[in-house]
Design an enzyme around this catalytic site. Structure first.
Site, mmCIF file in Angstrom:
data_model
loop_
_atom_site.group_PDB
_atom_site.id
_atom_site.type_symbol
_atom_site.label_atom_id
_atom_site.label_comp_id
_atom_site.label_asym_id
_atom_site.label_seq_id
_atom_site.Cartn_x
_atom_site.Cartn_y
_atom_site.Cartn_z
ATOM 1 C CB CYS A 1 -3.508 -10.926 -51.042
ATOM 2 S SG CYS A 1 -5.041 -10.987 -52.183
ATOM 3 C CG HIS B 1 4.553 -0.662 -48.986
ATOM 4 N ND1 HIS B 1 4.152 -0.041 -50.073
ATOM 5 C CD2 HIS B 1 3.500 -0.899 -48.324
ATOM 6 C CE1 HIS B 1 2.885 0.195 -50.004
ATOM 7 N NE2 HIS B 1 2.523 -0.358 -48.849
ATOM 8 C CG HIS C 1 7.193 -28.017 -45.842
ATOM 9 N ND1 HIS C 1 7.162 -29.300 -46.525
ATOM 10 C CD2 HIS C 1 8.044 -28.424 -44.745
ATOM 11 C CE1 HIS C 1 7.462 -30.141 -45.775
ATOM 12 N NE2 HIS C 1 7.929 -29.618 -44.620
ATOM 13 C CG HIS D 1 -1.314 -14.812 -51.987
ATOM 14 N ND1 HIS D 1 -2.779 -14.957 -51.450
ATOM 15 C CD2 HIS D 1 -1.587 -13.999 -53.253
ATOM 16 C CE1 HIS D 1 -3.480 -14.291 -52.105
ATOM 17 N NE2 HIS D 1 -2.723 -13.523 -53.101
ATOM 18 C CG HIS E 1 -8.910 -27.464 -57.992
ATOM 19 N ND1 HIS E 1 -9.691 -28.596 -57.482
ATOM 20 C CD2 HIS E 1 -9.175 -27.825 -59.527
ATOM 21 C CE1 HIS E 1 -10.686 -29.141 -58.399
ATOM 22 N NE2 HIS E 1 -10.075 -28.723 -59.451
ATOM 23 C CG ASN F 1 -6.755 -14.833 -54.219
ATOM 24 O OD1 ASN F 1 -6.694 -14.824 -52.875
ATOM 25 N ND2 ASN F 1 -6.330 -14.157 -54.898
#
Length: 467
Positions: free
Chosen positions: A169, A248, A335, A339, A368, A372
């Site tokens: 992702c 990572h 802002h 994710h 919503h 995802n």
């Protein structure tokens, strides 16, 4: 003699000016701009209603009442609505036996829709693309997906191509980093970044609870983004990249195993989401923010946080159990683009960064409406901000993404002009935020909670209530 003296003393000065100009000119051409982006909106015949979702679950013969009850609880609390999209093979009833072509066709449908619209809107020919970066984590093919795009659009022979997989992702920010690195060394380039995920070959048909969760969260989507470092196109650009940080934790076994594709005990391949995932995500987020905070926040906020933390540490005995100090990212960021990994992910980041509901609204609404969509979800969230006309010239947008590995990647964008164009949200933005994010699953399937596991049997003639 005067001329010789002038040349003798003047040449070093002019050479110094030349070097300064060269450094400035080089930095001008190293910037990374987003010209435009196009999020994919699948056709309405791929929309998952509550009724059809129930039919999909019922088709899985490996599930029993315990799994039904678990899934009901998960989907009710997921924050996902009834307008998300699934791959076509699910509607054909072939999720248990997808073909190789299902994955390819799912991606090509997205490619042709989003890339076509993006290039046409910006008046850019495929032959003008210098760099192509494609990130689809869970589908590999030969030729590569990048190769298929090049063949379809007949791009140049000298195009630089990067086809990255397995990044999960957080792959969008990784792809941006690749483009950024190229732009630092080569002038006047235009890059096309394509980000999505192929769900067709990765639909889980077993009954492992940690793996059936993925079917509840992941949905079809994708985004194509045009980037450039051409100074001549600066006035047309939407965003300018300010900084980018990648973290990572793959060397830590707990983090590595928290989010991983594997087989269950029956041999069904799926995506395992471990109970240690929230802890791994929090640690990766903290380490990432420690690195990026000094790059994006004002000195006064860094000093305030350092002093408050020091005072709390010195008075630990009297403050034990009290609220820990939180750095205020809103002092340097307007802002936060999160994710949409799930409601728990959004809530967790919101708590850790002390964000308001206004800050979290774009991520909640994206989850919503679209679910995802893996690496492309950041761009749907950004699209929501734009559609709501939140993005003004000079604003700073912080993107934060998580991915298997375990990774946390973030980057900061500067808005270069007031934004409010129509995008993937144009048909529904006026309906958001809705009065409630509750979905009808509990109303239609709540009776499952009252069933006895020892006697429950799904009737063959059971009809799921209509919408």
């Amino acid at each position: 003699m005067d001329l010789i003296s002038t040349l003798f003393y003047g040449l070093p000065f002019f050479y110094l000016l030349f070097l300064i100009w060269k450094i400035i000119d080089r930095k001008r051409h190293q910037n990374c701009y987003i010209l435009d982006y196009e999020c994919h909106k699948p056709t309405d015949d791929r929309m998952l209603s509550t009724k059809f979702s129930g039919e999909i679950i019922r088709r899985n013969k490996h599930l029993g009442i315990n799994e039904y009850q678990f899934l009901l609880k998960a989907i009710v609390s997921s924050g996902i609505g009834e307008q998300t999209y699934a791959p076509r093979m699910v509607f054909y009833g072939r999720e248990a036996c997808p073909t190789y072509e299902d994955g390819i066709l799912e991606m090509e449908e997205f490619f042709h829709d989003s890339i076509d619209k993006l290039l046409k809107r910006n008046g850019i020919s495929p032959s003008e693309i210098d760099v192509l970066v494609v990130n689809i984590s869970m589908l590999t093919c030969m030729p590569s997906l990048a190769g298929r795009i090049i063949n379809y659009y007949k791009m140049r022979e000298d195009i630089k191509v990067y086809n990255i997989t397995g990044m999960g992702c957080s792959a969008s920010v990784i792809a941006i980093n690749i483009v950024q690195s190229i732009f630092k060394n080569e002038k006047n380039k235009v890059a096309l970044m394509v980000t999505s995920e192929s769900l067709s070959p990765n639909w889980y048909t077993g009954n492992n609870r940690s793996m059936i969760l993925a079917n509840c969260l992941f949905r079809s989507g994708g985004c194509a983004i045009l980037l450039t470092n051409k100074v001549a196109l600066k006035n047309k650009a939407m965003f300018k990249l300010k900084c980018l940080v990648r973290t990572h934790h793959g060397a830590k076994d707990e983090a590595y195993d928290s989010c991983i594709q594997k087989e269950d005990d029956q041999g069904h391949i799926g995506f395992h989401l471990d109970k240690t995932l929230p802890k791994a995500a929090t640690k990766a987020l903290v380490d990432n923010l420690k690195t990026i905070a000094p790059l994006i926040l004002p000195v006064r906020e860094l000093l305030r946080f350092a002093i408050v933390s020091l005072v709390r540490k010195m008075n630990w005995g009297s403050t034990k159990g009290g609220a820990r100090p939180v750095i205020n990212f809103k002092t340097g960021v307007d802002h936060i683009c999160l994710h949409t990994g799930g409601k728990a992910v959004i809530d967790g980041v919101g708590t850790n960064l002390n964000l308001s509901e206004y800050d979290l609204e774009p991520a909640r609404m994206t989850l919503h409406r679209f679910g995802n969509t893996s690496a492309s979800s950041l761009w749907y969230v950004l699209g929501y901000m734009e559609a709501k006309k939140r993005l003004k010239k000079g604003d700073k947008v912080l993107m934060i993404s998580f991915g298997a590995g375990f990774k946390c990647n973030s980057c900061l964008w500067e808005v270069l002009r007031d934004l409010g164009n129509e995008n993937v949200w144009k048909d529904c933005i006026d309906n958001y935020p809705p009065k409630t994010l509750a979905n009808p699953f509990l109303e239609k399937f709540g009776w499952l909670h009252n069933e006895d596991p020892n006697t429950f049997v799904v009737p063959d003639d059971y009809v799921i209530p209509d919408d």
